[in-house]
Scaffold this motif. Structure first.
Motif, PDB file in Angstrom:
ATOM      1  N   ALA A   1       0.809  -1.227   0.000  1.00  0.00           N
ATOM      2  CA  ALA A   1       0.000   0.000   0.000  1.00  0.00           C
ATOM      3  C   ALA A   1       0.842   1.277   0.000  1.00  0.00           C
ATOM      4  O   ALA A   1       0.328   2.356  -0.261  1.00  0.00           O
ATOM      5  N   ARG A   2       2.154   1.165   0.275  1.00  0.00           N
ATOM      6  CA  ARG A   2       3.001   2.352   0.257  1.00  0.00           C
ATOM      7  C   ARG A   2       3.241   2.867  -1.163  1.00  0.00           C
ATOM      8  O   ARG A   2       3.641   4.001  -1.358  1.00  0.00           O
ATOM      9  N   ILE A   3       3.014   2.006  -2.146  1.00  0.00           N
ATOM     10  CA  ILE A   3       3.215   2.390  -3.542  1.00  0.00           C
ATOM     11  C   ILE A   3       1.856   2.704  -4.161  1.00  0.00           C
ATOM     12  O   ILE A   3       0.961   1.855  -4.162  1.00  0.00           O
ATOM     13  N   PRO A   4       1.667   3.908  -4.702  1.00  0.00           N
ATOM     14  CA  PRO A   4       0.347   4.295  -5.224  1.00  0.00           C
ATOM     15  C   PRO A   4      -0.103   3.411  -6.390  1.00  0.00           C
ATOM     16  O   PRO A   4       0.721   2.846  -7.115  1.00  0.00           O
ATOM     17  N   PRO A   5      -1.401   3.292  -6.603  1.00  0.00           N
ATOM     18  CA  PRO A   5      -1.913   2.543  -7.751  1.00  0.00           C
ATOM     19  C   PRO A   5      -1.648   3.287  -9.049  1.00  0.00           C
ATOM     20  O   PRO A   5      -1.341   4.481  -9.053  1.00  0.00           O
ATOM     21  N   SER A   6      -1.784   2.577 -10.152  1.00  0.00           N
ATOM     22  CA  SER A   6      -1.574   3.197 -11.462  1.00  0.00           C
ATOM     23  C   SER A   6      -2.682   4.203 -11.758  1.00  0.00           C
ATOM     24  O   SER A   6      -3.857   3.931 -11.513  1.00  0.00           O
ATOM     25  N   PRO A   7      -2.320   5.383 -12.302  1.00  0.00           N
ATOM     26  CA  PRO A   7      -3.356   6.363 -12.656  1.00  0.00           C
ATOM     27  C   PRO A   7      -3.956   6.137 -14.037  1.00  0.00           C
ATOM     28  O   PRO A   7      -4.871   6.855 -14.436  1.00  0.00           O
TER      29      PRO A   7
END
Length: 375
Positions: A197-203
């Motif tokens: 969860a520390r890495i944002p999802p793809s936009p």
């Protein structure tokens, strides 16, 4: 226009391309562009930067942010705003944490296909690859970070052996599966964390949108460049890369030189004259590695001098204010400090160039936070 006039025009245009590349890669940025604030800002500008030479990649960031120290780059890794993983062409790159998920989604399918034969040779079938990736992700759960030897020990305890040959591929595969990512280097060993969860999802909602975003960053940060340069750097399939390019082509300016068409984003263009600066770049800097055709910045006669025998190992380069490579440089680091020496291709440096060299050598020493020594 006769042949002599055309040749002279092409020479002028190639010189302009070299200068504009120096500016778009933000080594000598136009005043119209805001300066970078953080290491992640630099990497996001490029999309990704070569990261196989870890200390050199940190200096690539230091070249573009005056006063940035090696320790500050390490702090960006510790804060998880910057990561390192396999993306373009299956090579290690620095990537902004905000971009890493969509980049892996974009490149991983092709890289896995290209690696299939090697998996077979190493007797890594689908169940073994899946099991290893699950084991690695579990070992890094709850915010753990472990270096490569520690992860190899975890794999061995799970009954997965032969890591002298297979360990590298298993770590790479778990990274391409989007489960783990490098968060720095400790005692010359890469350190991994879970890409949780520390890495944002793809936009981006589609591969097409992600590929177009990559193309726009490429031509903005490295233009003037050709379509072939982009296809080489990105490693995308030709059809997908061309479609991405055509999606963003209306935003670009172009010019034809010596039968090739060069594209760039007008936002990065500047008509100001070259500066007298001399730049000390690491061997794998994007000014060299970001293009298939390096001839605007590097005369063919010196290609072997920066990459002997075409062995893929690039020497650090001396680049003048016109964006041309005029030599290489070496550094020797000890407990007493760092000694930096120029190795120009022809003759010695002029008095002005030597003064500029000393300025940049001091910048490099300040980046390492060690004294600059003279011998």
């Amino acid at each position: 226009m006769n042949d002599v006039q055309k040749h002279r025009k092409d020479v002028v245009m190639m010189n302009r391309i070299a200068l504009q590349r120096l500016r778009s890669t933000r080594i000598d940025a136009p005043p119209s562009l805001l300066p970078f604030a953080t290491p992640a800002d630099v990497v996001a500008w490029f999309g990704a930067i070569q990261g196989q030479d870890y200390p050199g990649a940190k200096w690539s960031l230091g070249v573009r942010i005056p006063g940035l120290t090696d320790a500050a780059v390490e702090a960006a890794f510790a804060a998880h705003t910057l990561v390192r993983t396999w993306v373009m062409r299956g090579t290690l790159f620095f990537v902004s944490a905000a971009d890493v998920r969509w980049m892996i989604d974009l490149v991983a399918p092709r890289l896995m296909t290209e690696t299939a034969l090697r998996y077979h040779q190493l007797e890594l079938d689908a169940p073994t690859l899946s099991h290893a990736s699950t084991v690695l992700a579990a070992a890094l759960a709850d915010g753990q970070s472990l270096d490569r030897p520690a992860l190899f020990a975890v794999l061995e305890s799970a009954g997965i052996g032969g890591l002298e040959q297979r360990g590298y591929r298993l770590l790479q595969r778990a990274s391409l599966d989007g489960l783990i990512v490098q968060c720095g280097v400790r005692r010359n060993q890469p350190v991994y964390m879970a890409m949780d969860a520390r890495i944002p999802p793809s936009p981006y909602a589609s591969r097409e949108a992600a590929a177009a975003a990559l193309a726009l960053r490429y031509f903005t940060s490295r233009g003037p460049a050709t379509l072939q340069d982009f296809l080489y750097w990105s490693g995308l399939l030709a059809a997908e890369g061309r479609a991405a390019f055509h999606a963003i082509e209306p935003q670009l300016t172009h010019a034809s030189v010596e039968g090739a068409v060069y594209y760039w984003h007008p936002h990065t263009h500047s008509d100001s004259p070259p500066s007298p600066a001399l730049h000390l770049l690491p061997g794998f800097d994007e000014l060299m590695l970001g293009y298939r055709d390096r001839s605007p910045s590097l005369a063919a006669a010196y290609a072997n001098a920066i990459c002997p025998g075409g062995n893929g190992i690039f020497k650090p380069t001396l680049v003048n204010g016109e964006g041309r490579v005029i030599g290489t440089w070496t550094r020797t680091i000890s407990k007493k400090g760092v000694v930096v020496r120029p190795e120009p291709f022809e003759g010695g440096l002029s008095a002005d160039q030597h003064d500029q060299f000393l300025i940049q050598a001091q910048r490099y020493a300040d980046h390492l936070q060690v004294p600059l020594r003279t011998g």
